[in-house]
Write an enzyme that holds these catalytic residues in place. Structure first.
Site, PDB file in Angstrom:
ATOM      1  N   PHE A  52       0.797  -1.229   0.000  1.00  0.00           N
ATOM      2  CA  PHE A  52       0.000   0.000   0.000  1.00  0.00           C
ATOM      3  C   PHE A  52       0.832   1.283   0.000  1.00  0.00           C
ATOM      4  O   PHE A  52       0.275   2.380  -0.028  1.00  0.00           O
ATOM      5  CB  PHE A  52      -0.962   0.013   1.197  1.00  0.00           C
ATOM      6  CG  PHE A  52      -0.268  -0.032   2.540  1.00  0.00           C
ATOM      7  CD1 PHE A  52       0.283   1.110   3.112  1.00  0.00           C
ATOM      8  CD2 PHE A  52      -0.180  -1.228   3.236  1.00  0.00           C
ATOM      9  CE1 PHE A  52       0.913   1.065   4.349  1.00  0.00           C
ATOM     10  CE2 PHE A  52       0.450  -1.286   4.477  1.00  0.00           C
ATOM     11  CZ  PHE A  52       0.998  -0.127   5.025  1.00  0.00           C
ATOM     12  N   ARG A 108      -4.458   8.023  20.578  1.00  0.00           N
ATOM     13  CA  ARG A 108      -4.821   6.807  19.854  1.00  0.00           C
ATOM     14  C   ARG A 108      -6.234   6.345  20.238  1.00  0.00           C
ATOM     15  O   ARG A 108      -6.994   5.877  19.397  1.00  0.00           O
ATOM     16  CB  ARG A 108      -3.778   5.718  20.085  1.00  0.00           C
ATOM     17  CG  ARG A 108      -2.426   6.156  19.465  1.00  0.00           C
ATOM     18  CD  ARG A 108      -1.438   5.066  19.298  1.00  0.00           C
ATOM     19  NE  ARG A 108      -1.827   4.041  18.356  1.00  0.00           N
ATOM     20  CZ  ARG A 108      -1.788   4.163  17.025  1.00  0.00           C
ATOM     21  NH1 ARG A 108      -1.401   5.299  16.466  1.00  0.00           N
ATOM     22  NH2 ARG A 108      -2.128   3.156  16.258  1.00  0.00           N
ATOM     23  N   THR A 133      -7.838   1.848  13.093  1.00  0.00           N
ATOM     24  CA  THR A 133      -7.395   2.292  11.768  1.00  0.00           C
ATOM     25  C   THR A 133      -8.518   2.186  10.741  1.00  0.00           C
ATOM     26  O   THR A 133      -8.707   3.078   9.919  1.00  0.00           O
ATOM     27  CB  THR A 133      -6.177   1.457  11.312  1.00  0.00           C
ATOM     28  OG1 THR A 133      -5.144   1.585  12.293  1.00  0.00           O
ATOM     29  CG2 THR A 133      -5.654   1.929   9.969  1.00  0.00           C
ATOM     30  N   HIS A 142      -3.748  10.651  11.602  1.00  0.00           N
ATOM     31  CA  HIS A 142      -2.584   9.829  11.953  1.00  0.00           C
ATOM     32  C   HIS A 142      -2.192  10.221  13.366  1.00  0.00           C
ATOM     33  O   HIS A 142      -2.277  11.391  13.743  1.00  0.00           O
ATOM     34  CB  HIS A 142      -1.406  10.122  11.012  1.00  0.00           C
ATOM     35  CG  HIS A 142      -0.093   9.619  11.533  1.00  0.00           C
ATOM     36  ND1 HIS A 142       0.378   8.354  11.274  1.00  0.00           N
ATOM     37  CD2 HIS A 142       0.841  10.208  12.334  1.00  0.00           C
ATOM     38  CE1 HIS A 142       1.551   8.189  11.881  1.00  0.00           C
ATOM     39  NE2 HIS A 142       1.850   9.302  12.527  1.00  0.00           N
TER      40      HIS A 142
END
Length: 137
Positions: free
Chosen positions: A57, A85, A91, A115
Site C-alpha cells: 500500500f 490513539r 485504523t 494519523h
C-alpha cells in the site's frame, strides 16, 4: 508532559472538520503545542512513511497523503500518545468505536482522517520530522 504527533489527513481537511477534530483533542485534555497546515511533497511523504516502503500500500499511501493539505500538530498532555490513539479509534473506521474520530469522520481504511504516533519514541521522531524545537511552545 508527554507529546505526540497528530496529522489531520487530506480527506478530513477537505471535509472541513479540522475544528471538530481539534475540539476532540482539547476536550480530552490535550493541548496543542504546535500546529501548521502544509502540503506534503512526494519526497516528504515517502520519507515520513519509509517504515512502510516495502508494503503493497506504500505508493497509494504516499499518493493519498500528497493529494491535498494536511494539518500537523504536536499534542501535549498526560499519556498523550495513548490518549490520542484512543480518541482516533481503530485504523479501519468500520471497526472504530462509536464516538471516535475515525468512526465519526473517516470514510475508509485508506482515507481514515487522522494519523497519530504509536509510541513515545516514534512521537519524538515524527515531531522532529515536521517541527523545529523553536516552533513548539
Amino acid at each position: 508532559m508527554q507529546q505526540t504527533l497528530s496529522i489531520i489527513k487530506p480527506d478530513a481537511v477537505e471535509k472541513g472538520v479540522i475544528g471538530k477534530i481539534i475540539d476532540r483533542f482539547e476536550s480530552a485534555g490535550l493541548r496543542i503545542a504546535a500546529a501548521k497546515k502544509i502540503k506534503l511533497s512526494k519526497c516528504d511523504a515517502s520519507q515520513f512513511y519509509a517504515i512502510h516502503k516495502e508494503r503493497s500500500f506504500f505508493n497509494d499511501l504516499v499518493d493519498y497523503m500528497t493529494s491535498g493539505p494536511v494539518v500537523v500538530m504536536v499534542l501535549e498532555g498526560e499519556n498523550a500518545v495513548a490518549k490520542n490513539r484512543e480518541l482516533m479509534g481503530a485504523t479501519d473506521p468500520k471497526k472504530a468505536a462509536p464516538g471516535t474520530i475515525r468512526a465519526d469522520f473517516a470514510e475508509s481504511i485508506d482515507a481514515n482522517a487522522v494519523h497519530g504516533s504509536d509510541s513515545e519514541e516514534n512521537a519524538k521522531n515524527e515531531i522532529a520530522f515536521f517541527f523545529a524545537g523553536r516552533e513548539i511552545c
